[in-house]
Scaffold this motif. Structure first.
Motif, PDB file in Angstrom:
ATOM      1  N   TYR A 507      81.912 -12.508  64.584  1.00 21.77           N
ATOM      2  CA  TYR A 507      81.962 -11.137  64.076  1.00 21.77           C
ATOM      3  C   TYR A 507      82.311 -11.166  62.587  1.00 21.77           C
ATOM      4  CZ  TYR A 507      82.044 -10.014  69.024  1.00 21.77           C
ATOM      5  OH  TYR A 507      81.727  -9.928  70.352  1.00 21.77           O
ATOM      6  N   TYR A 530      74.622  -0.106  56.019  1.00 16.49           N
ATOM      7  CA  TYR A 530      75.849  -0.458  56.737  1.00 16.49           C
ATOM      8  C   TYR A 530      76.878  -1.168  55.862  1.00 16.49           C
ATOM      9  CZ  TYR A 530      72.545   0.337  60.546  1.00 16.49           C
ATOM     10  OH  TYR A 530      71.604   0.882  61.363  1.00 16.49           O
ATOM     11  N   SER A 535      81.491  -1.181  62.373  1.00 17.00           N
ATOM     12  CA  SER A 535      80.492  -1.145  63.445  1.00 17.00           C
ATOM     13  C   SER A 535      80.869  -0.202  64.568  1.00 17.00           C
ATOM     14  CB  SER A 535      80.301  -2.553  64.019  1.00 17.00           C
ATOM     15  OG  SER A 535      81.501  -2.989  64.664  1.00 17.00           O
ATOM     16  N   TRP A 545      80.823  -6.492  62.743  1.00 17.41           N
ATOM     17  CA  TRP A 545      79.469  -6.515  63.290  1.00 17.41           C
ATOM     18  C   TRP A 545      79.210  -7.832  64.011  1.00 17.41           C
ATOM     19  CZ3 TRP A 545      76.062  -2.341  62.664  1.00 17.41           C
ATOM     20  CH2 TRP A 545      76.533  -1.315  61.851  1.00 17.41           C
ATOM     21  N   ASP A 561      71.971  -4.848  65.130  1.00 16.42           N
ATOM     22  CA  ASP A 561      72.024  -3.422  64.790  1.00 16.42           C
ATOM     23  C   ASP A 561      72.014  -2.651  66.106  1.00 16.42           C
ATOM     24  OD1 ASP A 561      71.772  -0.859  63.916  1.00 16.42           O
ATOM     25  OD2 ASP A 561      70.046  -1.226  62.590  1.00 16.42           O
TER      26      ASP A 561
END
Length: 683
Positions: A507, A530, A535, A545, A561
Motif C-alpha cells: 500500500y 488521485y 483511497s 492505495w 483504481d
C-alpha cells in the motif's frame, strides 16, 4: 475352504438354516425359527460373506499340497519312502503312482496287510519287513507317521527339522535382540561408523542390564541380519534416503487428463551464478509439473530461499503464456544482445516453441509442508482458482516423486552444460566452480524458460505411452495432444488483470510526483485525479492505495483504481533508460552499492548501478581490468533452444551432448566472448 451339503446346518444372512433339498445348482434352505423356505444358488451362497457353516469344514486344507516341491532330493526320497509303506499299512496296497505300478492292474493285497487284520498287527509286519530290508523304522515312529499322514497327508511325513524357521537373531535373548535393533535403527541420523561400534554399545548396555552375551561372531551375525535395507554402515545420504521410504506398498499415480494432478517443489540448483551484489552462489529452483503430460508448467529461480510470494507468482506464470507476461519479451531481447551470438534463437523460432507448449490449468497440486506453500498468499490464490492443495507427508519426498525426478533431468539435460556447474555432490565437484560462474540470474531464467519450451517439451519421455502406440515414447506436447483429444480440458489463460491479481500486494500514497516504491518514483497520467487523495480503504491500507508489483520485473507497478474497477500501470520515471526489466533483488543490491560509495541513492545513480549489474560489470577498477583480461578465456556455452524439429530429433541426453559439440565446432577459436556494454579501457 467352505462346503455345503444336503441336511447341513448353516448361518446365512444372520439367520440359522438347514439345507432340506437340492435341485441342480439350487438349494432349498429352511429357516429353523419361522420354517419359511428360501431358494438360493450354490455359487451365490458360497460367495456370500454372511455364510458360515455350523460345523467345521470337513475337507482338508490344501496349503501343503506342494510340500514335495520345497524339499531337496534326499528329503523328497525319504518322504516318498515313508508314504509307500504307510499307505500299504493303511490300504493293503502301495500307492499306484510310484514304482511303475499300473492303476489298471493293481498289486494284489498281501495277506499280512489285509485291512481286516488289526492295525497293530499290520504295523508289526511292516516293522519286521523294513528291518529285514535293512531300512529299519521303529514301531513307535511308524505309528506317529501313520497318525500324521491321516491328519496332514504327505506333509505329515516331512521331517520337521527341515521345515524349521530360523530367527534373524538366532538363539540370543530377545531383550538383547531388541537392543541390537534399536542400535541399528539409531544409525540413521549420525555419522557413519562400523559394526564394532554398535557391538560395543550393545555389550555395554547388556552388561548394565545383566543380560547374557553370546560370542562376538554371533553378535556380528545378528547385526548383519538386522541391517535389512537400511545401509546403517554405508553412505549417510543413502541411509537417510532409505529411512524416508514409506512403510507401505508403493503405489503409482496415473492421472488420465492434463491438470488432474500437478506437483510443486523447490531445490537448490547445482549451478553457481552471479548475484546482484557481485558475489557468487547457488539459486533455488521452484517447479510446477503436470504429471499426466510431464509438462513443466512454470519455473522460477531465486538467489535466496524461496518466499511465499514466489509460489503465487509461480501459479500466475503457469497460467500465463510467456509472451503475455509483462516484460518477458524485453528481457529476452536484452539477453540475446549480451550473450554469445546464436545462443538464443530469433523471435520466429521462439514464437513457434512457445506456441506449442500447452497452458494447463491444475485441478490438484501436491506440495510439501514448507512455509512457501502453506502461507496465505499461495493458498488463497488456489482457493480463488478452485484448485485443491494436497500436503505431502512430512519428510516424505516419495509423495511427489515425479517432480523430484525432474530436478535430476534438468541437471543432466541443462545445468551440466553451463559454466559454474557444481555437480550433484562434493565428490563430483570441480576444483573451483565459483570462479567459473558467469551467468546472472536474469540470463539463467531466460535460458531455462527457453530450454523448457524448446527441448524439454519436445523430448520423448519413457513414462509417457499411449495405448494405441505402446512401444513409442511421447513428448510432453504429444502427450497433451493425445489426452486432450480424449478428455478435453478447459482452455484458460490469465489475462493482464488476472495476472496482476496474483502478484504481491503493498500500500502506498499517491503524491504529486507519483508513487514512491522502494525509493523509485512511478507515475502515470491516470493518477492525476488521485494525487494527495486518500483511497478510503480501511486497514491495513489505512487510506493508502493498493499496489501490486512483480518482484522479478519492476519496470512497472500496478495501482488498483477501485472507483473505476481497473488497474493503472505506473512506469518508473527512468524505465525508458533502463536496459531491461530488473528484479527486486537487483534494485536492492544497486541501492546498497550506491550507499556504500557514500552517495545518496538518486534515481540516476541507481539506474547506472542496475545497468552495471545487468551487464555483469565489475565493481572496482581492479576487478574491471581482471574481468577484461579473463573475458577471452570465458567458456562459450552452446545454444540450448533448438527448434521444435531439432529438439524432437535430438531428444536423448547423448544427442544433446552431440548438439553441444556440433554447435561449438563452427566457432572460431579466436572469437571473444560477448562484449559487455561497459567494457572500456581504463588506461
Amino acid at each position: 475352504m467352505k462346503t455345503v451339503r444336503l441336511f447341513d446346518m448353516l448361518s446365512y444372512d444372520g439367520q440359522t438354516w438347514q439345507v432340506v433339498a437340492q435341485d441342480g445348482p439350487e438349494l432349498a434352505l429352511k429357516e429353523l425359527i419361522s420354517g419359511r423356505i428360501h431358494k438360493i444358488g450354490v455359487a451365490e451362497l458360497l460367495g456370500d460373506e454372511s455364510f458360515l457353516p455350523d460345523v467345521p469344514d470337513r475337507l482338508p486344507q490344501l496349503d501343503s499340497a506342494a510340500v514335495l516341491e520345497t524339499l531337496g532330493p534326499a528329503g523328497r526320497e525319504r518322504v516318498l519312502f515313508l508314504r509307500r509303506h504307510v499307505v500299504e499299512v493303511l490300504t493293503g496296497r502301495p500307492p499306484a503312482d510310484i514304482d511303475g505300478l499300473d492303476e489298471d492292474s493293481p498289486t494284489p493285497i498281501r495277506r499280512e496287510y489285509d485291512s481286516r487284520l488289526p492295525l497293530k498287527d499290520r504295523i508289526a509286519a511292516k516293522v519286521a519287513e523294513l528291518a529285514a530290508a535293512k531300512t529299519p523304522v521303529g514301531q513307535r515312529s511308524l505309528e506317529r507317521y501313520i497318525k500324521a499322514y491321516r491328519e496332514d497327508g504327505v506333509a505329515g511325513l516331512v521331517d520337521g527339522r527341515a521345515q524349521r524357521q530360523s530367527s534373524p537373531t538366532g538363539r540370543i535373548d530377545p531383550a538383547l535382540a531388541s537392543l541390537i535393533e534399536d542400535a541399528v535403527r539409531a544409525q540413521t541420523n549420525i555419522s557413519t561408523g562400523t559394526r564394532s561400534r554398535v557391538i560395543k554399545q550393545v555389550s555395554l548396555e547388556a552388561s548394565q542390564l545383566g543380560l547374557p552375551l553370546p560370542s562376538r561372531s554371533t553378535l556380528y551375525r545378528a547385526v548383519q541380519n538386522l541391517e535389512k535395507s537400511r545401509h546403517p554402515f554405508g553412505n549417510a545420504t543413502t541411509r537417510r534416503t532409505q529411512a524416508n521410504r514409506p512403510d507401505r506398498t508403493w503405489g503409482r499415480q496415473a492421472p488420465s487428463r492434463p491438470g488432474e494432478l500437478t506437483e510443486v517443489d523447490s531445490t537448490p540448483m547445482d549451478l553457481m551464478v552471479i548475484y546482484p551484489d557481485g558475489l557468487t552462489g547457488r539459486v533455488d529452483l521452484t517447479l510446477m509439473l503436470d504429471v499426466a503430460t510431464r509438462t513443466l508448467c512454470s519455473a522460477i529461480l531465486r538467489p535466496i530461499a524461496t518466499k511465499s510470494v514466489d509460489a503465487a507468482v509461480l501459479l500466475a506464470r503457469a497460467l500465463t503464456p510467456l509472451p503475455m507476461q509483462p516484460g518477458w519479451n524485453r528481457s529476452v531481447s536484452f539477453s540475446r544482445s549480451i550473450l554469445p551470438a546464436g545462443m538464443i534463437d530469433g523471435d520466429d523460432e521462439i514464437r513457434t516453441s512457445v506456441a506449442a507448449k500447452p497452458v494447463i490449468v491444475p485441478e490438484s497440486i501436491t506440495v510439501d509442508r514448507g512455509k512457501v506453500y502453506v502461507g496465505s498468499t499461495f493458498l488463497n490464490a488456489c482457493e480463488r482458482l478452485q484448485i485443491s492443495v494436497t500436503k505431502a507427508a512430512p519428510r516424505t519426498p516419495t509423495d511427489k516423486p515425479h517432480v523430484e525426478r525432474v530436478f535430476a533431468a534438468i541437471n543432466s539435460g541443462f545445468t551440466q552444460y553451463l559454466a559454474g556447474y557444481v555437480g550433484p555432490n562434493v565428490v563430483n565437484r570441480g576444483k573451483a566452480p565459483d570462479s567459473e560462474a558467469m551467468w546472472t540470474l536474469a540470463e539463467l531464467q531466460n535460458l531455462l524458460d527457453l530450454w523448457i519450451v524448446a527441448v524439454w517439451q519436445n523430448k520423448p519421455h519413457p513414462g509417457l505411452r499411449h495405448p494405441a502406440m505402446p512401444k513409442r515414447d511421447l513428448t510432453p506436447n504429444e502427450a497433451y495432444a493425445a489426452l486432450a483429444s480424449v478428455a478435453p480440458t478447459v482452455n484458460v489463460a490469465l489475462d493482464r488483470d488476472d495476472y496482476i491479481g496474483l502478484l504481491p500486494v503493498t500500500y502506498r500514497s499517491i503524491q504529486g510526483y507519483g508513487i514512491n516504491f522502494e525509493s523509485l518514483h512511478y507515475d502515470h497520467p491516470s493518477l492525476h485525479p488521485y494525487r494527495g487523495v486518500k483511497s478510503g480503504l480501511p486497514l491495513p491500507a489505512n487510506g493508502k492505495w493498493e499496489v501490486r508489483y512483480d518482484p522479478y520485473r519492476l519496470q512497472s507497478i500496478y495501482i488498483r483504481d477501485h472507483f473505476r474497477g481497473e488497474w493503472i500501470e505506473a512506469e518508473w520515471s527512468l524505465a525508458k533508460q533502463s536496459l531491461a526489466p530488473f528484479s527486486l533483488d537487483v534494485l536492492r543490491a544497486a541501492r546498497t552499492a550506491v550507499q556504500k560509495r557514500g552517495e545518496s541513492p538518486s534515481g540516476v545513480d541507481v539506474l547506472a548501478e542496475i545497468s552495471r549489474i545487468q551487464t555483469g560489470g565489475a565493481r572496482t577498477v581492479k576487478e574491471h581490468r581482471a574481468a577484461k583480461r579473463d573475458s577471452v578465456n570465458k567458456p562459450v556455452v552452446p545454444p540450448f533452444s533448438p527448434t521444435v524439429e531439432q529438439a524432437a530429433a535430438d531428444a536423448t541426453e547423448e544427442s544433446l551432448a552431440t548438439v553441444a559439440a556440433i554447435s561449438t565446432a563452427h566457432i572460431s577459436p579466436r572469437l571473444r566472448a560477448a562484449r559487455r556494454i561497459d567494457d572500456e579501457d581504463e588506461e
